[in-house]
Design a protein around this motif. Structure first.
Motif, PDB file in Angstrom:
ATOM      1  N   PHE A   1       0.869  -1.173   0.000  1.00 24.08           N
ATOM      2  CA  PHE A   1       0.000   0.000   0.000  1.00 24.08           C
ATOM      3  C   PHE A   1       0.903   1.218   0.000  1.00 24.08           C
ATOM      4  N   CYS A   2       0.708   2.112  -0.963  1.00 25.45           N
ATOM      5  CA  CYS A   2       1.525   3.323  -1.031  1.00 25.45           C
ATOM      6  C   CYS A   2       0.812   4.376  -1.862  1.00 25.45           C
ATOM      7  N   SER A   3       1.404   5.530  -1.913  1.00 21.44           N
ATOM      8  CA  SER A   3       0.831   6.684  -2.589  1.00 21.44           C
ATOM      9  C   SER A   3       0.930   6.572  -4.109  1.00 21.44           C
ATOM     10  N   ALA A   4      -0.060   7.122  -4.774  1.00 18.52           N
ATOM     11  CA  ALA A   4      -0.008   7.268  -6.227  1.00 18.52           C
ATOM     12  C   ALA A   4       0.479   8.670  -6.596  1.00 18.52           C
ATOM     13  N   ALA A   5       0.911   9.435  -5.588  1.00 20.75           N
ATOM     14  CA  ALA A   5       1.395  10.797  -5.820  1.00 20.75           C
ATOM     15  C   ALA A   5       2.886  10.790  -6.135  1.00 20.75           C
ATOM     16  N   ASP A   6       3.320  11.811  -6.851  1.00 21.96           N
ATOM     17  CA  ASP A   6       4.745  12.012  -7.089  1.00 21.96           C
ATOM     18  C   ASP A   6       5.348  12.591  -5.825  1.00 21.96           C
ATOM     19  N   LEU A   7       6.413  11.965  -5.331  1.00 23.21           N
ATOM     20  CA  LEU A   7       6.967  12.328  -4.038  1.00 23.21           C
ATOM     21  C   LEU A   7       8.439  12.693  -4.133  1.00 23.21           C
ATOM     22  N   ASP A   8       8.944  13.229  -3.057  1.00 16.00           N
ATOM     23  CA  ASP A   8      10.334  13.623  -2.914  1.00 16.00           C
ATOM     24  C   ASP A   8      11.258  12.411  -3.015  1.00 16.00           C
ATOM     25  N   ASP A   9      12.486  12.637  -3.465  1.00 15.49           N
ATOM     26  CA  ASP A   9      13.468  11.567  -3.606  1.00 15.49           C
ATOM     27  C   ASP A   9      13.749  10.819  -2.306  1.00 15.49           C
ATOM     28  N   ARG A  10      13.544  11.447  -1.150  1.00 18.32           N
ATOM     29  CA  ARG A  10      13.803  10.736   0.107  1.00 18.32           C
ATOM     30  C   ARG A  10      12.855   9.554   0.286  1.00 18.32           C
ATOM     31  N   TYR A  11      11.728   9.565  -0.458  1.00 12.14           N
ATOM     32  CA  TYR A  11      10.807   8.431  -0.465  1.00 12.14           C
ATOM     33  C   TYR A  11      10.970   7.580  -1.718  1.00 12.14           C
ATOM     34  N   VAL A  12      11.253   8.221  -2.842  1.00 10.21           N
ATOM     35  CA  VAL A  12      11.333   7.517  -4.117  1.00 10.21           C
ATOM     36  C   VAL A  12      12.537   6.577  -4.176  1.00 10.21           C
ATOM     37  N   GLN A  13      13.697   7.042  -3.785  1.00  9.35           N
ATOM     38  CA  GLN A  13      14.900   6.212  -3.908  1.00  9.35           C
ATOM     39  C   GLN A  13      14.834   4.946  -3.036  1.00  9.35           C
ATOM     40  N   PRO A  14      14.433   5.055  -1.760  1.00  4.92           N
ATOM     41  CA  PRO A  14      14.299   3.821  -0.967  1.00  4.92           C
ATOM     42  C   PRO A  14      13.216   2.883  -1.523  1.00  4.92           C
TER      43      PRO A  14
ATOM     44  N   ALA B   1      -2.548 -11.585  -1.433  1.00  7.93           N
ATOM     45  CA  ALA B   1      -1.264 -11.349  -0.773  1.00  7.93           C
ATOM     46  C   ALA B   1      -0.904 -12.455   0.213  1.00  7.93           C
ATOM     47  N   ASP B   2       0.416 -12.677   0.332  1.00 11.85           N
ATOM     48  CA  ASP B   2       0.949 -13.527   1.397  1.00 11.85           C
ATOM     49  C   ASP B   2       1.439 -12.669   2.556  1.00 11.85           C
ATOM     50  N   ALA B   3       1.716 -11.402   2.270  1.00 12.26           N
ATOM     51  CA  ALA B   3       2.247 -10.462   3.256  1.00 12.26           C
ATOM     52  C   ALA B   3       1.909  -9.051   2.799  1.00 12.26           C
ATOM     53  N   ILE B   4       1.928  -8.106   3.741  1.00 12.69           N
ATOM     54  CA  ILE B   4       1.534  -6.721   3.454  1.00 12.69           C
ATOM     55  C   ILE B   4       2.609  -5.766   3.945  1.00 12.69           C
ATOM     56  N   VAL B   5       2.913  -4.763   3.104  1.00 16.69           N
ATOM     57  CA  VAL B   5       3.807  -3.683   3.481  1.00 16.69           C
ATOM     58  C   VAL B   5       3.073  -2.370   3.256  1.00 16.69           C
ATOM     59  N   VAL B   6       3.052  -1.541   4.282  1.00 20.22           N
ATOM     60  CA  VAL B   6       2.461  -0.209   4.183  1.00 20.22           C
ATOM     61  C   VAL B   6       3.609   0.780   4.048  1.00 20.22           C
ATOM     62  N   MET B   7       3.642   1.452   2.912  1.00 15.19           N
ATOM     63  CA  MET B   7       4.675   2.451   2.663  1.00 15.19           C
ATOM     64  C   MET B   7       4.079   3.843   2.874  1.00 15.19           C
ATOM     65  N   VAL B   8       4.845   4.872   2.576  1.00 14.36           N
ATOM     66  CA  VAL B   8       4.351   6.238   2.750  1.00 14.36           C
ATOM     67  C   VAL B   8       3.136   6.473   1.864  1.00 14.36           C
ATOM     68  N   GLY B   9       2.219   7.265   2.367  1.00 12.49           N
ATOM     69  CA  GLY B   9       1.015   7.564   1.607  1.00 12.49           C
ATOM     70  C   GLY B   9       0.106   8.498   2.362  1.00 12.49           C
TER      71      GLY B   9
ATOM     72  N   THR C   1      -4.324   9.566   2.929  1.00 11.34           N
ATOM     73  CA  THR C   1      -5.475   9.000   3.623  1.00 11.34           C
ATOM     74  C   THR C   1      -5.885   7.642   3.080  1.00 11.34           C
ATOM     75  N   GLY C   2      -5.738   7.426   1.780  1.00  5.57           N
ATOM     76  CA  GLY C   2      -6.080   6.120   1.213  1.00  5.57           C
ATOM     77  C   GLY C   2      -5.185   5.028   1.764  1.00  5.57           C
ATOM     78  N   THR C   3      -3.896   5.313   1.842  1.00  5.24           N
ATOM     79  CA  THR C   3      -2.935   4.352   2.387  1.00  5.24           C
ATOM     80  C   THR C   3      -3.223   4.097   3.862  1.00  5.24           C
ATOM     81  N   LEU C   4      -3.520   5.147   4.590  1.00  3.81           N
ATOM     82  CA  LEU C   4      -3.835   4.999   6.013  1.00  3.81           C
ATOM     83  C   LEU C   4      -5.107   4.179   6.206  1.00  3.81           C
ATOM     84  N   ASP C   5      -6.107   4.397   5.356  1.00  5.99           N
ATOM     85  CA  ASP C   5      -7.341   3.619   5.405  1.00  5.99           C
ATOM     86  C   ASP C   5      -7.047   2.134   5.176  1.00  5.99           C
ATOM     87  N   GLU C   6      -6.230   1.848   4.168  1.00  3.16           N
ATOM     88  CA  GLU C   6      -5.881   0.461   3.882  1.00  3.16           C
ATOM     89  C   GLU C   6      -5.130  -0.162   5.051  1.00  3.16           C
ATOM     90  N   ALA C   7      -4.195   0.584   5.611  1.00  3.06           N
ATOM     91  CA  ALA C   7      -3.398   0.081   6.734  1.00  3.06           C
ATOM     92  C   ALA C   7      -4.272  -0.236   7.936  1.00  3.06           C
TER      93      ALA C   7
END
Length: 180
Positions: free
Chosen positions: A6-19, A94-102, A104-110
């Motif tokens: 679960f993560c954002s569909a928004a364009d984000l800063d490199d501090r999130y994109v590179q990892p 899914a066998d496992a879930i990872v919540v990445m930065v995001g 309200t939608g990501t928070l709702d899913e989490a």
């Protein structure tokens, strides 16, 4: 392993994109599949690109009102009628879930995934990927919930907080191996 992210569909800063890119490449290199919201924008695109370019499979679950943003070329793309059906499909695949930065939608899913886990509706491991300290506040809130008796199970049984993709992937691989 099918890893739902679960993560954002928004364009984000490199501090999130590179990892995210590094994490996606590790998923693909290790032969895992990405189960994601199907979007070909923002961090969702970064994850899909990295997994696909590194040899992993893509299993997308979009929703009718966002189908125009769905990624062409995914190994599989399901389009659901609403967000509730989308979340159910993501969890089912899914066998496992990872919540990445995001947002309200990501928070709702989490929170829905964690609530279902809390009540024993699934036992799939859940990781909150705390890139650049993004979830520090949420982690503190969860710790307070646990300390004040709002969680009926230990926080460590509910969710694992990982500081980077390598720790997230190591935890998931270990948890899924133990469950088999």
């Amino acid at each position: 392993m099918n890893i739902c992210v679960f993560c954002s569909a928004a364009d984000l800063d490199d501090r999130y994109v590179q990892p995210a890119r590094k994490f996606a490449e590790a998923i693909g290199e290790r032969g895992h599949a990405l189960v994601w919201g199907g979007s070909d924008t923002g961090l969702m695109k970064v994850m899909a690109d990295g997994v696909q370019e590194s040899g992993g499979a893509l299993l997308g679950v979009s929703v009718e009102f966002l189908a125009h943003k769905a990624r062409a070329g995914a190994d599989e793309m399901v389009v659901t009628k609403d967000l509730a059906e989308r979340k159910a499909q993501l969890l089912a695949r899914a066998d496992a879930i990872v919540v990445m930065v995001g947002g309200t939608g990501t928070l709702d899913e989490a929170t829905e995934i964690l609530e279902l886990r809390k009540h024993g509706m699934h036992t799939k491991p859940v990781v909150l990927l705390n890139t650049a300290g993004f979830y520090d506040g949420l982690k503190a809130q969860f710790e307070r919930m646990e300390a004040e008796g709002f969680l009926p199970i230990p926080l460590s049984d509910l969710v694992f907080f990982a500081e980077d993709g390598a720790a997230a992937l190591a935890h998931l691989e270990e948890q899924v191996r133990v469950r088999k």
